[in-house]
Design an enzyme around this catalytic site. Sequence first.
Site, PDB file in Angstrom:
ATOM      1  N   HIS A  95       0.865  -1.184   0.000  1.00 57.93           N
ATOM      2  CA  HIS A  95       0.000   0.000   0.000  1.00 57.93           C
ATOM      3  C   HIS A  95       0.898   1.228   0.000  1.00 57.93           C
ATOM      4  CE1 HIS A  95      -4.098   1.561   0.512  1.00 57.93           C
ATOM      5  NE2 HIS A  95      -3.541   2.579   1.158  1.00 57.93           N
ATOM      6  N   ASP A 173     -13.385   3.036   8.118  1.00 54.74           N
ATOM      7  CA  ASP A 173     -12.424   3.791   7.298  1.00 54.74           C
ATOM      8  C   ASP A 173     -13.112   4.374   6.071  1.00 54.74           C
ATOM      9  OD1 ASP A 173      -9.802   4.773   6.455  1.00 54.74           O
ATOM     10  OD2 ASP A 173     -10.051   3.339   4.831  1.00 54.74           O
ATOM     11  N   ARG A 180     -12.687  12.864   5.754  1.00 57.63           N
ATOM     12  CA  ARG A 180     -11.389  13.568   5.788  1.00 57.63           C
ATOM     13  C   ARG A 180     -11.162  14.322   4.491  1.00 57.63           C
ATOM     14  NH1 ARG A 180      -7.514   8.980   6.100  1.00 57.63           N
ATOM     15  NH2 ARG A 180      -5.872  10.544   6.046  1.00 57.63           N
ATOM     16  N   SER A 195      -5.946   4.588   8.793  1.00 61.42           N
ATOM     17  CA  SER A 195      -6.705   4.343   7.564  1.00 61.42           C
ATOM     18  C   SER A 195      -6.040   3.232   6.743  1.00 61.42           C
ATOM     19  CB  SER A 195      -6.775   5.648   6.749  1.00 61.42           C
ATOM     20  OG  SER A 195      -7.173   5.407   5.435  1.00 61.42           O
ATOM     21  N   LYS A 199      -7.493  -1.155   6.753  1.00 65.79           N
ATOM     22  CA  LYS A 199      -7.855  -1.910   5.531  1.00 65.79           C
ATOM     23  C   LYS A 199      -6.920  -3.093   5.333  1.00 65.79           C
ATOM     24  CE  LYS A 199      -7.596   1.657   2.659  1.00 65.79           C
ATOM     25  NZ  LYS A 199      -7.818   2.979   3.222  1.00 65.79           N
TER      26      LYS A 199
END
Length: 435
Positions: A95, A173, A180, A195, A199
């Site tokens: 990620h 999230d 956000r 966040s 996930k």
Amino acid sequence: MDTTTPEPFDAPTVIAIKRDGGVLSDAQIDWVIDGYTHGRVADEQMAALLMAIYLRGMAPGEIARWTAAMVESGQRFDFTDLRRDGKPLALVDKHSTGGVGDKITIPLLPVVMACGGSVPQAAGRGLGHTGGTLDKLEAIRGFTAELSKDQIRQQLCDVGAAVFAAGELAPADRKIYALRDITGTVESLPLIASSVMSKKLAEGARALVLDVKVGRGAFLKTETESRALAQTMVDLGAAHGVPTRALLTDMNRPLGRAVGNAVEVAESLEVLAGGGPDDVVALTLALATEMLAAAGIDGVDPAETLRDGSAMDRFRRLVAAQGGDLSVELPTGAAVETVTADRGGVMGDIDAMGVAMAAWRLGAGRARPGDPVQAGAGVRIHRRPGEPVTAGETLFTLYTDTPERLRPALAELDGAWSVGDGAPPQLPLLIDRLG
Ligand code: URA
């Protein structure tokens, strides 16, 4: 008679504790995340709390609990029972904390698949000025990221990867991410760390590699902040039994020569065909090397998969499994504008944030949650820092379906680049490695 169970806390009190610099208790964090997920805490209350967190930060224990509460807000996938050729799958994912021209997931996944890794990837949409993998892949006709758990399992066994919208994973999230994005609270270490990790901890990968961006085009600009973010996420991964490592990488300049949706898919296809910009190839291979090591796969050369076409083959299979049709030409915005060089010389620095904002104004990103993005919107960069420039040649091409967007996009690019007499300083792409 009122028979409803009284709430153990109330949002104004929780908000005020954080507003005044206090530390939230585990019970308060669990309550507020659960309450927001299920609609008992209102958007405006969560928005105020997010701003308080943005301004006051969180202690490490609060970040850990906030992340765990977000994981608990939904399902947690477990693919450890899956087998290929009788062996457990080497489940690993990557990620990024958000970059400009950061299409790396698109060539990276097929490289890792071709080397024997299996990638369950819960991917995101654009956030702030940064693009999202799902928005990019959906530029391919027919591609869908709405996969059921059964489809994900099937794809992991048959194809080697699945790229999916988080759906029932960490639904807290999904709501907080969207809030956000419209409340000026994206650039916060605790909120980014929780966040990303909520996930990733829920999606069923057994090991994680993070690409933590540093510089003008990153959410956290300084190396000190990005290093702290990386360490926080590495620690969160370890605490949840998911070995996590992180690369700190430069995000002062855009990655590659394309920023947008379809334009980034096109550039990824160039990389998969054995070409493409050096920095995109280098980062793809660096992250692939980390993922393979994290998954315990050795004796394979990820670069070979780009040379021999096996990564391209995997990408085609992945896209086809998710309904995409690569035989249909990728979309290009109908309205086109170019920026040309008014002098010859050498391309100077290019500010990632200026290019990101131009692409966003062209329609590659959203102004409001749920807005559609334009698949064909984006910016092509014809001359990268240090490349020779001839007076009058095209330096940037802008694409959009909305001609009125061209002028504001040009204004964002203004001042974001220069042509000079000498090459700008080299910036190392790979800054450090943690974990
Ligand atoms: N990616 C995420 O999933 N969340 C963030 O906050 C930033 C990047």
